[in-house]
Write an enzyme that holds these catalytic residues in place. Structure first.
Site, PDB file in Angstrom:
ATOM      1  N   ARG A  36       0.833  -1.224   0.000  1.00  0.00           N
ATOM      2  CA  ARG A  36       0.000   0.000   0.000  1.00  0.00           C
ATOM      3  C   ARG A  36       0.861   1.265   0.000  1.00  0.00           C
ATOM      4  O   ARG A  36       0.560   2.251   0.692  1.00  0.00           O
ATOM      5  CB  ARG A  36      -0.956   0.001   1.204  1.00  0.00           C
ATOM      6  CG  ARG A  36      -2.065  -1.024   1.089  1.00  0.00           C
ATOM      7  CD  ARG A  36      -2.955  -0.995   2.292  1.00  0.00           C
ATOM      8  NE  ARG A  36      -2.242  -1.442   3.477  1.00  0.00           N
ATOM      9  CZ  ARG A  36      -2.598  -1.157   4.723  1.00  0.00           C
ATOM     10  NH1 ARG A  36      -3.663  -0.426   4.949  1.00  0.00           N
ATOM     11  NH2 ARG A  36      -1.894  -1.615   5.748  1.00  0.00           N
ATOM     12  N   LEU A  57       1.159   3.557  -2.139  1.00  0.00           N
ATOM     13  CA  LEU A  57       0.477   4.770  -2.600  1.00  0.00           C
ATOM     14  C   LEU A  57      -0.361   5.374  -1.476  1.00  0.00           C
ATOM     15  O   LEU A  57      -0.379   6.587  -1.275  1.00  0.00           O
ATOM     16  CB  LEU A  57      -0.405   4.445  -3.820  1.00  0.00           C
ATOM     17  CG  LEU A  57      -1.169   5.636  -4.390  1.00  0.00           C
ATOM     18  CD1 LEU A  57      -0.222   6.753  -4.830  1.00  0.00           C
ATOM     19  CD2 LEU A  57      -2.052   5.211  -5.568  1.00  0.00           C
ATOM     20  N   LYS A  58      -1.038   4.520  -0.743  1.00  0.00           N
ATOM     21  CA  LYS A  58      -1.853   5.006   0.385  1.00  0.00           C
ATOM     22  C   LYS A  58      -0.985   5.817   1.347  1.00  0.00           C
ATOM     23  O   LYS A  58      -1.317   6.946   1.718  1.00  0.00           O
ATOM     24  CB  LYS A  58      -2.455   3.805   1.115  1.00  0.00           C
ATOM     25  CG  LYS A  58      -3.138   4.167   2.412  1.00  0.00           C
ATOM     26  CD  LYS A  58      -3.377   2.917   3.258  1.00  0.00           C
ATOM     27  CE  LYS A  58      -3.922   3.291   4.606  1.00  0.00           C
ATOM     28  NZ  LYS A  58      -5.274   3.836   4.553  1.00  0.00           N
ATOM     29  N   GLY A  76     -20.856   4.606  15.001  1.00  0.00           N
ATOM     30  CA  GLY A  76     -20.186   3.466  15.634  1.00  0.00           C
ATOM     31  C   GLY A  76     -18.730   3.699  15.941  1.00  0.00           C
ATOM     32  O   GLY A  76     -18.325   3.715  17.088  1.00  0.00           O
ATOM     33  N   TRP A 108     -18.846  -7.400   1.104  1.00  0.00           N
ATOM     34  CA  TRP A 108     -17.479  -6.928   1.325  1.00  0.00           C
ATOM     35  C   TRP A 108     -16.511  -8.067   1.620  1.00  0.00           C
ATOM     36  O   TRP A 108     -15.414  -7.849   2.132  1.00  0.00           O
ATOM     37  CB  TRP A 108     -17.445  -5.872   2.429  1.00  0.00           C
ATOM     38  CG  TRP A 108     -17.953  -4.550   1.921  1.00  0.00           C
ATOM     39  CD1 TRP A 108     -18.255  -4.218   0.631  1.00  0.00           C
ATOM     40  CD2 TRP A 108     -18.210  -3.366   2.682  1.00  0.00           C
ATOM     41  NE1 TRP A 108     -18.695  -2.921   0.547  1.00  0.00           N
ATOM     42  CE2 TRP A 108     -18.676  -2.376   1.787  1.00  0.00           C
ATOM     43  CE3 TRP A 108     -18.098  -3.057   4.038  1.00  0.00           C
ATOM     44  CZ2 TRP A 108     -19.028  -1.092   2.214  1.00  0.00           C
ATOM     45  CZ3 TRP A 108     -18.453  -1.768   4.455  1.00  0.00           C
ATOM     46  CH2 TRP A 108     -18.904  -0.802   3.546  1.00  0.00           C
ATOM     47  N   ASP A 141     -25.199  -2.851  10.854  1.00  0.00           N
ATOM     48  CA  ASP A 141     -24.818  -2.045   9.693  1.00  0.00           C
ATOM     49  C   ASP A 141     -25.032  -2.816   8.399  1.00  0.00           C
ATOM     50  O   ASP A 141     -24.557  -3.940   8.251  1.00  0.00           O
ATOM     51  CB  ASP A 141     -23.329  -1.679   9.786  1.00  0.00           C
ATOM     52  CG  ASP A 141     -23.058  -0.693  10.907  1.00  0.00           C
ATOM     53  OD1 ASP A 141     -23.919   0.168  11.153  1.00  0.00           O
ATOM     54  OD2 ASP A 141     -21.977  -0.787  11.523  1.00  0.00           O
ATOM     55  N   GLU A 179     -24.701  -1.904  -2.776  1.00  0.00           N
ATOM     56  CA  GLU A 179     -23.666  -2.337  -3.715  1.00  0.00           C
ATOM     57  C   GLU A 179     -23.953  -3.661  -4.376  1.00  0.00           C
ATOM     58  O   GLU A 179     -23.419  -3.963  -5.426  1.00  0.00           O
ATOM     59  CB  GLU A 179     -22.337  -2.488  -2.977  1.00  0.00           C
ATOM     60  CG  GLU A 179     -21.603  -1.218  -2.930  1.00  0.00           C
ATOM     61  CD  GLU A 179     -20.487  -1.292  -1.919  1.00  0.00           C
ATOM     62  OE1 GLU A 179     -19.860  -2.348  -1.796  1.00  0.00           O
ATOM     63  OE2 GLU A 179     -20.257  -0.265  -1.263  1.00  0.00           O
ATOM     64  N   GLU A 239     -26.345   8.136   4.734  1.00  0.00           N
ATOM     65  CA  GLU A 239     -25.466   9.230   4.292  1.00  0.00           C
ATOM     66  C   GLU A 239     -26.279  10.237   3.484  1.00  0.00           C
ATOM     67  O   GLU A 239     -26.995   9.854   2.569  1.00  0.00           O
ATOM     68  CB  GLU A 239     -24.367   8.638   3.408  1.00  0.00           C
ATOM     69  CG  GLU A 239     -23.487   9.674   2.775  1.00  0.00           C
ATOM     70  CD  GLU A 239     -22.437   9.073   1.856  1.00  0.00           C
ATOM     71  OE1 GLU A 239     -21.881   8.015   2.200  1.00  0.00           O
ATOM     72  OE2 GLU A 239     -22.196   9.667   0.811  1.00  0.00           O
ATOM     73  N   HIS A 279     -16.213  11.938   5.002  1.00  0.00           N
ATOM     74  CA  HIS A 279     -15.160  11.712   4.013  1.00  0.00           C
ATOM     75  C   HIS A 279     -14.302  12.948   3.839  1.00  0.00           C
ATOM     76  O   HIS A 279     -13.298  12.916   3.130  1.00  0.00           O
ATOM     77  CB  HIS A 279     -15.765  11.326   2.659  1.00  0.00           C
ATOM     78  CG  HIS A 279     -16.458   9.992   2.700  1.00  0.00           C
ATOM     79  ND1 HIS A 279     -17.818   9.865   2.604  1.00  0.00           N
ATOM     80  CD2 HIS A 279     -15.975   8.748   2.855  1.00  0.00           C
ATOM     81  CE1 HIS A 279     -18.131   8.582   2.690  1.00  0.00           C
ATOM     82  NE2 HIS A 279     -17.040   7.889   2.846  1.00  0.00           N
TER      83      HIS A 279
HETATM   84  N1  GLN Z   1     -20.315   1.040  12.472  1.00  0.00           N
HETATM   85  C1  GLN Z   1     -19.384   1.272  11.417  1.00  0.00           C
HETATM   86  C2  GLN Z   1     -18.474   2.435  11.772  1.00  0.00           C
HETATM   87  O1  GLN Z   1     -18.912   3.356  12.350  1.00  0.00           O
HETATM   88  C3  GLN Z   1     -20.091   1.577  10.123  1.00  0.00           C
HETATM   89  C4  GLN Z   1     -19.117   1.809   9.001  1.00  0.00           C
HETATM   90  C5  GLN Z   1     -19.762   1.922   7.649  1.00  0.00           C
HETATM   91  O2  GLN Z   1     -20.950   2.106   7.536  1.00  0.00           O
HETATM   92  N2  GLN Z   1     -18.999   1.858   6.602  1.00  0.00           N
HETATM   93  O3  GLN Z   1     -17.331   2.470  11.427  1.00  0.00           O
END
Ligand code: GLN
Ligand code: ZN
Length: 768
Positions: free
Chosen positions: A16, A18-19, A437, A566, A604, A610, A670, A699
């Site tokens: 990683r 680049l990160k 969270g 995921w 969650d 996706e 979101e 973000h």
């Molecule tokens: N509970 C997770 C957090 O707060 C939710 C993360 C997510 O939705 N991508 O990190």
């Protein structure tokens, strides 16, 4: 001779690199020059990894996102950024993240562009913005320089360019502009670009039009025709490229467009290839993406050759071979892995191994199978070992899935009844505040986790370290006066990996990182066998956190659909079947939390959207099994237990009815980057339960002001009864730091207090 090529290589590097370079640059620990040098070295390394191919790709690398790179190449920079006097790299990161390294003070920040997922992957791109007066202008230097760099390494270099029609379709019309009105201007710029490429001796360009696997209206089909009829005067050969699905009703169109070759995803669209071969004019090459670029399993090379040989006999030199899509979606190199179980390791292939598979297939076709006999035998052994392994199949799990019934997925009472019981118990104010969270994953947390993994900390020491972090987090939330607290997730490296590590059927890599957005990578675990919950995972942490406060503590779990979407999943059983196995496992955890006295449990489903198939016709099938899996997970609890779920994306409207069927008491989503636009759906759809539209864009490093939060919540309150509204960030806070999080949450709480006083006592009484 069969020709081999690649549609894109992972960008981040084996470690990683680049990160880390990006993050150092953003912290001003390295200069832009150093960042660019690291990027140059990485590209060199990647091309060296691909030297077994006839053509190496260029243009697939990016400092943040290839769609954003395309916007810059086409001169399409949002006016709010281009108006600022600046160099290109600053503008680039302003669009990507809302600020550049020169923007120290909040006042010089701009809105970052929206980010959304790339088709049905977990990669997020920066959404291009279009306005009526958008004008394109070619800015090809980045690409041209990279081509020159690649040409020093390999003599056949194939630039990858996002096609104009897909580019327009991915963007957001800002002022009601019809994106297709911009096509003529855009095509002029593409023509200029091809001219520049020709000057560098480029022969083939891969031009990606993955919208060909989507449902298209007549206008968009026409746009594709117009585009490729106009671009055919180009002196360069175009390889029109699609991936991620079948062409279906676009098959004839794709075959007929006047280009020099067509690349298809021969994994997902395998059934269509025979038809394509019939349709494809015989001056065109056909590139078949025979190696799956979306999973980590070894290809069955013998079976693939059985299928490919007759095709090769028919097409001869017109056959090209490649992965199905860019390898951006898989880890770099399996040989970096030192700790995988040897059986599991023998079943896997990452980017480098997948390219080796392409090489072997091409050699078998060109020189006969005997030229690679040993490799084919080894491959056969691995494929059989996986099919027959008793580590993959657990009869008890399969039986339990068969016994799932509707009652298991149904709450005891409907929302309007159970909310009364819950309100009485929790006594929350109007506009209650909570978070999603995670809290900042500080250096101390990461260090402790790493030390524990490397046995430098004993289990007890690690526990104490995590408890200390939980305590810090609880105290901060109390000081901020949040209403529903969380433990902060310090013990979790990743919301999926953490749970999967404690379930049977999963394997883990050390370096299997895949880019999610910008510098963010995820390390999807691998589901190789039937999934089983063997012990409680979270109860101890949540009970400890609850013991520190009298405020309600929310238990935090990852839902089955997100666990599935995921992870790298099995290709030997349906996704639906694997998802139900996960649902039962997480259900066991939900019930364990409830039994341990946890009154609010969040499950969650960050990645539910996706998983939607790219074609709407297939949505209902997916939503049916995905929502069923969530219900089985969540709905076995008593009325008094409050179930939350969280989803982190803004396109929500089209699946609202399905989401309502999940019947969570509270959903957090979101919304802040889209300025609550997505809440328009509530004008038509009456969402029956409680909802927390995100008011803090996690973000971006920017801190939302009290006024901006009030403004967003007022917009929400126009559509949703105030007694059903929550105030929360867009997503978890783990990627932010405390210096940002504290003022942001302070503002959030202040906004909530203001709102509850203005919206008043009357409404509160209504609900009690
Ligand atoms: N509970 C997770 C957090 O707060 C939710 C993360 C997510 O939705 N991508 O990190
Ligand atoms: Zn989220």
């Amino acid at each position: 001779m069969v020709t081999t090529h690649n549609l894109g290589f992972p960008r981040m590097g084996r470690k990683r690199e680049l990160k880390f370079a990006l993050e150092k640059y953003w912290k001003k620990a390295i200069s832009a020059e150093t960042l660019l040098e690291i990027a140059t070295d990485l590209r060199t390394q990647h091309w060296q990894d691909q030297l077994m191919l006839d053509w190496i790709p260029v243009g697939d690398f990016s400092l943040y996102d290839h769609v954003l790179d395309t916007s810059f190449m086409l001169g399409n920079i949002p006016a709010r950024v281009s108006a600022l006097p600046s160099n290109e790299i600053d503008s680039y990161f302003r669009v990507a993240r809302g600020r550049s390294v020169t923007d120290d003070s909040a006042c010089s920040c701009v809105h970052a562009s929206e980010m959304t997922k790339w088709f049905d992957t977990n990669y997020h791109f920066i959404v291009p913005e279009f306005e009526k007066n958008t004008q394109f202008s070619l800015n090809p230097n980045r690409l041209l320089q990279q081509i020159k760099q690649a040409q020093q390494i390999h003599f056949q270099v194939k630039p990858i360019i996002l096609g104009p029609v897909t580019y327009l379709s991915l963007g957001k019309p800002k002022d009601g502009v019809d994106r297709l009105d911009l096509l003529d201007d855009l095509l002029g710029v593409y023509a200029q670009l091809f001219h520049e490429l020709e000057k560098l001796g480029i022969q083939w360009v891969q031009i990606d039009e993955p919208i060909l696997v989507m449902e298209l209206t007549q206008e968009w089909k026409h746009a594709l025709r117009k585009t490729y009829y106009q671009l055919q005067v180009s002196p360069i050969s175009l390889l029109l490229t699609t991936y991620f699905g079948q062409l279906q009703d676009n098959l004839q169109l794709a075959c007929e467009l006047p280009v020099n070759g067509l690349h298809l995803d021969a994994v997902m669209a395998k059934d269509e290839i025979a038809k394509v071969i019939d349709w494809l004019p015989n001056h065109k090459i056909l590139s078949l993406g025979v190696i799956n670029g979306r999973n980590v399993w070894k290809t069955d090379l013998n079976e693939t050759l059985d299928w490919l040989e007759p095709i090769h006999a028919r097409l001869g030199d017109r056959l090209w071979l490649a992965p199905s899509c860019s390898l951006l979606h898989v880890p770099v190199d399996l040989s970096s892995e030192q700790r995988l179980d040897t059986d599991v390791q023998s079943w896997l292939a990452f980017a480098v191994q997948k390219l080796n598979e392409i090489e072997v297939l091409a050699k078998a076709l060109n020189d006969g199978r005997s030229s690679v006999a040993e490799i084919l035998l080894e491959n056969r052994t691995a494929v059989i070992s996986r099919k027959q392994s008793n580590r993959v199949h657990q009869a008890a799990v399969k039986e339990r899935v068969l016994r799932i019934n509707d009652a298991m997925g149904t709450r005891q009472s409907p929302y309007h009844q159970r909310t009364l019981v819950q309100r009485k118990k929790f006594q929350l104010p109007l506009f209650p505040t909570t978070t999603i969270g995670s809290f900042p994953q500080t250096q101390e947390i990461r260090q402790a986790r790493q030390d524990f993994r490397q046995s430098k900390l004993s289990e007890q020491e690690y526990h104490q370290a995590m408890q200390k972090e939980i305590e810090i987090c609880v105290r901060e939330q109390e000081a901020l006066e949040l209403d529903v607290l969380v433990h902060g997730e310090p013990e979790r490296n990743d919301m999926v990996e953490y749970f999967s590590e404690q379930l049977a059927g999963y394997a883990f890599t050390q370096f299997g990182w895949v880019q999610s957005y910008g510098s963010r990578c995820v390390k999807p675990p691998i589901i190789y066998g039937d999934v089983l919950h063997t012990q409680a995972i979270t109860t101890e942490w949540i009970q400890y956190a609850q013991s520190l406060t009298s405020k309600p503590m929310k238990g935090m779990l990852t839902g089955p659909v997100t666990m599935l979407n995921w992870s790298f999943v099995r290709d030997d059983q349906s996704r639906a079947e694997t998802c139900l196995q996960l649902a039962l496992a997480i259900r066991d955890e939900v019930l364990a939390l409830e039994k341990a006295g946890v009154g609010i449990i969040q499950i969650d489903e960050a990645a539910l959207r996706e998983g939607l198939p790219l074609r709407k016709l297939q949505w209902n099938t997916y939503l049916d099994w995905a929502i069923r899996a969530f219900r089985v997970t969540a709905n076995g609890v008593k009325d008094i237990t409050q179930i939350h779920t969280h989803m982190c994306y803004s396109e929500f409207n089209d699946i609202m009815a399905a989401i309502a069927k999940m019947d969570a008491d509270v959903i957090t989503i979101e919304t802040s980057r889209s300025n609550m636009e997505l809440l328009d759906v509530f004008d038509q759809f009456h969402y029956p339960n409680e909802i927390g539209p995100g008011v803090y864009d996690i973000h971006s490093p920017n801190i939302p002001s009290v006024d901006s939060i009030i403004d967003l919540m007022q917009k929400a309150a126009q559509r949703i009864p105030t007694q059903r509204l929550w105030v929360n960030p867009d997503c978890g806070l783990k990627t932010r730091n405390w210096e940002e999080v504290k003022p942001a949450l302070r503002n959030m709480v202040a906004a909530s207090r203001y709102l509850s006083s203005t919206y008043g006592q009357g409404q509160l009484n209504l609900t009690c």
